[in-house]
Design an enzyme around this catalytic site. Sequence first.
Site, PDB file in Angstrom:
ATOM      1  N   GLU A  20       0.832  -1.209   0.000  1.00 27.59           N
ATOM      2  CA  GLU A  20       0.000   0.000   0.000  1.00 27.59           C
ATOM      3  C   GLU A  20       0.866   1.257   0.000  1.00 27.59           C
ATOM      4  OE1 GLU A  20      -4.201  -0.545   1.066  1.00 27.59           O
ATOM      5  OE2 GLU A  20      -3.335  -1.044   3.026  1.00 27.59           O
ATOM      6  N   GLU A  54      -4.591  -8.827   2.974  1.00 33.07           N
ATOM      7  CA  GLU A  54      -5.619  -8.476   3.958  1.00 33.07           C
ATOM      8  C   GLU A  54      -6.834  -9.396   3.926  1.00 33.07           C
ATOM      9  OE1 GLU A  54      -3.059  -4.884   3.708  1.00 33.07           O
ATOM     10  OE2 GLU A  54      -3.823  -6.373   2.293  1.00 33.07           O
TER      11      GLU A  54
END
Length: 266
Positions: A120, A140
């Site tokens: 990210e 995730e």
Amino acid sequence: MGGTEHLTVRREGATLVLTLNRPEAKNALSISMLVGLYDGWIEADEDDGIRSIVLTGAGGAFCAGMDLKALAGQGMAGEHLRDRLKADPDLHWKAMLRHHRPRKPVIAAVEGYCVAGGTEILQGTDIRVAGESATFGLFEVKRGLFPIGGSTVRLQRQIPRTHALEMLLTGRPYSAREAAGIGLVGHVVPDGGALDKALEIAEQINACGPLAVEAVKASVYETAELTETDGLAAELKRGWPIFDTADAKEGARAFAEKRPPDYKRA
């Protein structure tokens, strides 16, 4: 020059090198790291002597994402800096380049793990170099979590949507070569060589007119989601004033005199 126990800062000429420094945890994000990152971005923004930024990790890893032990309530290193987070509840998002874009180009030098929050943060950088054995991925969903660092928005704008969705929905790892193949990184180099390659690119940027570099970067991001007509108008507004700067005049003189330009920020 700042830095914290988990984020080291050093200068390489006109390049600010920020190193995620928690190798025992594959540079998983901590409070100290987030505060150090934010301070590093601000230092680069405010110091005209800094013309580029290289972000890398210590100990053969880039970043393995958030400290899940802390998420589970087992504490997090850097508790003494928690007041910084209370004073600015948005600081962690700025640190992760979700809510802040540095004025200067940011080059990522990735070795080893660059997963979850690491991938990210990567999406907030401008140019990306990876060692051959680097690993990328957004894990995730495998953990029942959401990649809230911006990936559901940014990734599909940076790589083809089919690849973005596969990465987001499978939670599987990607090799450096596969990441390069889908456009997530721009260079794959032998292991241990990512930082040297990133610094090489930074030096090429540093040799250019700093006002032009900053304006070009700003224009690319400002116009990314505009129509072509609106984008061209915004580009003209951003770019035309550069022709009247001292940088532009020095660039023209240097070209005429067949010498390297000497750009000095006033």
